[in-house]
Design a protein around this motif. Structure first.
Motif, PDB file in Angstrom:
ATOM      1  N   ALA A  19      17.970  29.580  19.874  1.00  0.00           N
ATOM      2  CA  ALA A  19      19.578  30.146  20.145  1.00  0.00           C
ATOM      3  C   ALA A  19      20.229  30.884  19.018  1.00  0.00           C
ATOM      4  O   ALA A  19      20.852  31.732  19.145  1.00  0.00           O
ATOM      5  CB  ALA A  19      20.239  29.050  20.783  1.00  0.00           C
ATOM      6  N   TYR A  60      29.334  28.312  29.987  1.00  0.00           N
ATOM      7  CA  TYR A  60      28.217  28.641  29.093  1.00  0.00           C
ATOM      8  C   TYR A  60      28.621  29.550  27.871  1.00  0.00           C
ATOM      9  O   TYR A  60      29.402  30.099  27.731  1.00  0.00           O
ATOM     10  CB  TYR A  60      27.331  29.515  29.961  1.00  0.00           C
ATOM     11  CG  TYR A  60      27.627  30.496  30.561  1.00  0.00           C
ATOM     12  CD1 TYR A  60      27.532  31.888  29.911  1.00  0.00           C
ATOM     13  CD2 TYR A  60      28.290  30.494  31.865  1.00  0.00           C
ATOM     14  CE1 TYR A  60      28.035  32.894  30.564  1.00  0.00           C
ATOM     15  CE2 TYR A  60      28.628  31.769  32.721  1.00  0.00           C
ATOM     16  CZ  TYR A  60      28.554  32.881  31.979  1.00  0.00           C
ATOM     17  OH  TYR A  60      29.089  34.155  32.603  1.00  0.00           O
ATOM     18  N   ASP A  61      27.789  29.332  26.916  1.00  0.00           N
ATOM     19  CA  ASP A  61      27.752  29.807  25.635  1.00  0.00           C
ATOM     20  C   ASP A  61      26.433  30.373  25.075  1.00  0.00           C
ATOM     21  O   ASP A  61      25.538  29.409  24.705  1.00  0.00           O
ATOM     22  CB  ASP A  61      28.658  29.027  24.663  1.00  0.00           C
ATOM     23  CG  ASP A  61      28.671  29.641  23.351  1.00  0.00           C
ATOM     24  OD1 ASP A  61      28.252  30.880  23.227  1.00  0.00           O
ATOM     25  OD2 ASP A  61      29.593  29.030  22.494  1.00  0.00           O
ATOM     26  N   SER A  62      26.009  31.554  25.655  1.00  0.00           N
ATOM     27  CA  SER A  62      24.584  31.968  25.177  1.00  0.00           C
ATOM     28  C   SER A  62      23.792  31.194  25.726  1.00  0.00           C
ATOM     29  O   SER A  62      22.667  30.630  24.827  1.00  0.00           O
ATOM     30  CB  SER A  62      24.559  32.233  23.472  1.00  0.00           C
ATOM     31  OG  SER A  62      25.381  32.966  23.185  1.00  0.00           O
ATOM     32  N   PRO A  63      23.575  30.664  26.937  1.00  0.00           N
ATOM     33  CA  PRO A  63      22.576  29.749  27.417  1.00  0.00           C
ATOM     34  C   PRO A  63      21.221  30.125  27.219  1.00  0.00           C
ATOM     35  O   PRO A  63      20.883  31.151  27.497  1.00  0.00           O
ATOM     36  CB  PRO A  63      22.970  29.590  28.784  1.00  0.00           C
ATOM     37  CG  PRO A  63      23.521  30.766  29.297  1.00  0.00           C
ATOM     38  CD  PRO A  63      24.256  31.290  28.006  1.00  0.00           C
ATOM     39  N   GLN A  64      20.387  29.072  26.837  1.00  0.00           N
ATOM     40  CA  GLN A  64      18.789  29.445  26.842  1.00  0.00           C
ATOM     41  C   GLN A  64      18.357  28.941  27.920  1.00  0.00           C
ATOM     42  O   GLN A  64      17.070  29.343  28.166  1.00  0.00           O
ATOM     43  CB  GLN A  64      18.405  28.821  25.372  1.00  0.00           C
ATOM     44  CG  GLN A  64      19.146  29.259  24.087  1.00  0.00           C
ATOM     45  CD  GLN A  64      19.016  30.718  23.868  1.00  0.00           C
ATOM     46  OE1 GLN A  64      17.904  31.362  23.766  1.00  0.00           O
ATOM     47  NE2 GLN A  64      20.056  31.390  23.933  1.00  0.00           N
ATOM     48  N   SER A  65      18.920  27.998  28.710  1.00  0.00           N
ATOM     49  CA  SER A  65      18.141  27.594  29.890  1.00  0.00           C
ATOM     50  C   SER A  65      19.291  27.036  30.686  1.00  0.00           C
ATOM     51  O   SER A  65      20.457  26.976  30.572  1.00  0.00           O
ATOM     52  CB  SER A  65      17.234  26.318  29.682  1.00  0.00           C
ATOM     53  OG  SER A  65      17.982  25.058  29.139  1.00  0.00           O
ATOM     54  N   ASP A  67      20.023  24.046  30.968  1.00  0.00           N
ATOM     55  CA  ASP A  67      20.702  22.774  30.446  1.00  0.00           C
ATOM     56  C   ASP A  67      21.975  23.437  29.407  1.00  0.00           C
ATOM     57  O   ASP A  67      22.708  22.353  29.378  1.00  0.00           O
ATOM     58  CB  ASP A  67      19.712  22.130  29.573  1.00  0.00           C
ATOM     59  CG  ASP A  67      18.341  21.581  30.304  1.00  0.00           C
ATOM     60  OD1 ASP A  67      18.417  21.197  31.281  1.00  0.00           O
ATOM     61  OD2 ASP A  67      17.442  21.653  29.643  1.00  0.00           O
ATOM     62  N   ASP A  68      21.861  24.419  29.283  1.00  0.00           N
ATOM     63  CA  ASP A  68      22.926  24.959  28.775  1.00  0.00           C
ATOM     64  C   ASP A  68      24.244  25.464  29.564  1.00  0.00           C
ATOM     65  O   ASP A  68      25.304  26.176  29.011  1.00  0.00           O
ATOM     66  CB  ASP A  68      22.785  25.994  27.763  1.00  0.00           C
ATOM     67  CG  ASP A  68      21.608  25.500  26.589  1.00  0.00           C
ATOM     68  OD1 ASP A  68      21.643  24.510  26.246  1.00  0.00           O
ATOM     69  OD2 ASP A  68      20.799  26.398  26.485  1.00  0.00           O
ATOM     70  N   SER A  70      27.181  24.537  32.637  1.00  0.00           N
ATOM     71  CA  SER A  70      27.595  23.595  33.518  1.00  0.00           C
ATOM     72  C   SER A  70      28.174  24.275  34.689  1.00  0.00           C
ATOM     73  O   SER A  70      28.871  25.205  34.681  1.00  0.00           O
ATOM     74  CB  SER A  70      28.939  22.627  32.692  1.00  0.00           C
ATOM     75  OG  SER A  70      29.853  23.574  32.481  1.00  0.00           O
ATOM     76  N   ASP A 458      16.604  29.510  35.541  1.00  0.00           N
ATOM     77  CA  ASP A 458      15.891  30.118  34.391  1.00  0.00           C
ATOM     78  C   ASP A 458      14.468  30.456  34.436  1.00  0.00           C
ATOM     79  O   ASP A 458      13.677  29.782  35.363  1.00  0.00           O
ATOM     80  CB  ASP A 458      16.200  29.198  32.946  1.00  0.00           C
ATOM     81  CG  ASP A 458      15.514  27.889  33.182  1.00  0.00           C
ATOM     82  OD1 ASP A 458      14.388  27.811  33.382  1.00  0.00           O
ATOM     83  OD2 ASP A 458      16.146  26.933  32.760  1.00  0.00           O
TER      84      ASP A 458
END
Length: 485
Positions: A19, A60-65, A67-68, A70, A458
């Protein structure tokens, strides 16, 4: 960019960068985002059991999946979120014969205004498709809590005076140019040039969001006519690369596949980072997204309406509407092709690693098929989100023979947890992370237990969802209020 069989496995390009490396590529500081995504139940007949726009809160903040990310439904006791939405929290859609039953089929938020197309003419004889036609456009100003209503039927009569049967079909776009806000309408009409009985064909109309005045194309026409401007009656493979094939066959043709030409269900106008203006449309029955030079910016002599990119799998038809083959525009494998598609969303700088920093469009793919010899295998369990790089190629710049490869591009696919054979719209929110509507109601396609609302997915197979609470159709994920970005 391939979709390996079986498609029930996890799809997409595996992400190798951390990330932090992605954030560095995007800039020294990437702001967190909080947004509210509206769920406006689609109205397709004379009344709407559910007429309330409900909202999902995403952070979100630069989500990679997934899981990042809400995601949760906004409830009345979430005071700060209700205040952020203001008068749009639990907004009641129009619901009367005079005002129409909204929405048909989606809504948009733009500059503190909520745009809602509604239908008032279900009692009239209907010659066009299901999904058509909105006859009013309600525009609610949140800052003043007032609404103006445009008569869309009158607007189309002004733009298309020589066309007897027409309507705002499926969707629309809102954008601003030189200080003026424009509404771009997806249009279906009966074309008596293609067929004496009237072929269901497509077009686009643009009008001023404040005044309702029609905006003429750069050539001075009141509307863009898809078959007349960007189409061809040719039936060979080469001639149908830079032109969208149309035909004069009866009804759905021998194949049964050409039931409309081509059930246009997405429209978008934008100016790219290079300053060039484009328009994109999507075709359910031609299984593709098409990008062309914007005919409201460029006259025909400068390329207005000229196709510069296609992504998908349109059929090639003979004179009686039989399928003789398929194009494979942008897709890696000739044995893999799309069936139905919906909607496109523009991203000026993708956050997906494989496509990082490039301009992309995100496309909802209702269903895919695999071809093995003479056998066609449908994927019956899952729909997909495709994100592809905008890579325009003008025909005048091509040297030598032209093949489908002229529209080669990079793309990714993400598999949703469900299949929706109708409706659907998705957009990119992170590194191979997308939000999508669930499309047509679960009860309409016999999927008991499936959620009806929004899903975040994702490319590694993760997904999270929120449910509206009752079975409903949700056309896209483009109704959004962003409070931090």
């Amino acid at each position: 960019g391939t979709c390996p069989r079986p498609c029930s496995s996890r799809l997409g390009t595996m992400k190798a960068t951390a990330a932090g490396a992605l954030a560095l590529a995007l800039g020294s500081h990437v702001k967190a985002t909080t947004e509210y995504v509206g769920m406006a139940p689609v109205a397709l007949c004379c009344s709407n059991v559910n007429s309330t726009i409900k909202w999902a809160k995403l952070q979100y903040d630069s989500p990679q999946s997934v899981d990042d990310v809400s995601m949760a439904m906004v409830e009345a006791d979430m005071v700060a979120d209700v205040e952020a939405l203001g008068s749009w929290f639990d907004f009641q859609l129009p619901e009367s014969k005079d005002d129409g039953y909204g929405v048909v089929l989606t809504a948009r938020v733009f500059d503190e205004k909520l745009y809602m197309p509604t239908e008032t003419s279900w009692w009239d004889d209907r010659d066009l498709t299901q999904g058509c036609c909105a006859s009013r456009m309600h525009v609610h100003d949140r800052s003043t809590n007032t609404t103006i209503v445009h008569d869309t039927s009158d607007i189309l009569n002004t733009a298309m005076p020589d066309v007897a049967t027409k309507g705002n079909s499926h969707t629309f776009d809102v954008s601003k140019e030189d200080g003026t806000t424009w509404v771009t309408l997806d249009v279906q009409y009966l074309n008596y040039t293609l067929n004496a009985a009237g072929a269901k064909a497509d077009g686009v109309v643009v009008f001023d969001a404040e005044t309702g005045v029609v905006r003429n194309t750069a050539d001075g026409a009141g509307w863009y006519d898809t078959p007349a401007t960007s189409g061809t009656l040719a039936m060979d493979e080469t001639s149908t690369i830079y032109k969208i094939q149309h035909g004069s066959w009866d009804g759905a043709g021998d194949s049964g596949a050409a039931f409309e030409q081509w059930h246009q269900n997405g429209v978008l106008r934008w100016t790219g980072r290079d300053g060039v203006s484009y328009m994109a449309i999507t075709h359910y029955a031609h299984h593709e997204a098409v990008i062309m030079l914007d005919p409201w910016v460029y006259p025909t002599v400068e390329g207005g309406g000229e196709v510069v990119q296609r992504f998908g799998s349109p059929g090639i038809y003979n004179a009686t509407g039989g399928v003789t083959g398929y194009h494979h525009f942008g897709l890696d494998e000739s044995t893999f092709f799309f069936d139905a598609v919906h909607n496109v969303h523009y991203n000026p700088s993708s956050t997906t690693e494989k496509l990082l920093g490039q301009e992309t469009l995100t496309l909802y793919v209702n269903q895919v098929y695999y071809e093995s010899g003479t056998i066609i295998h449908p994927e019956t369990d899952f729909s997909f989100v495709a994100e592809f790089v905008i890579n325009p190629q003008r025909q005048q710049d091509m040297d030598g023979p032209i093949t489908d490869a002229v529209f080669d591009t990079d793309y990714t696919l993400a598999q949703l947890s469900f299949i929706s054979t109708q409706q659907g719209g998705a957009r990119n929110i992170g590194n191979g992370v997308y939000i999508s509507s669930t499309g047509i109601a679960s009860t309409a396609i016999n999927q008991p237990g499936r959620l009806d609302g929004m899903e975040v997915v994702d490319i590694d197979g993760g997904h999270i969802s929120v449910d509206y609470g009752t079975p409903n159709s949700f056309y896209d994920s483009f109704i959004r209020v962003v409070v931090e970005e």
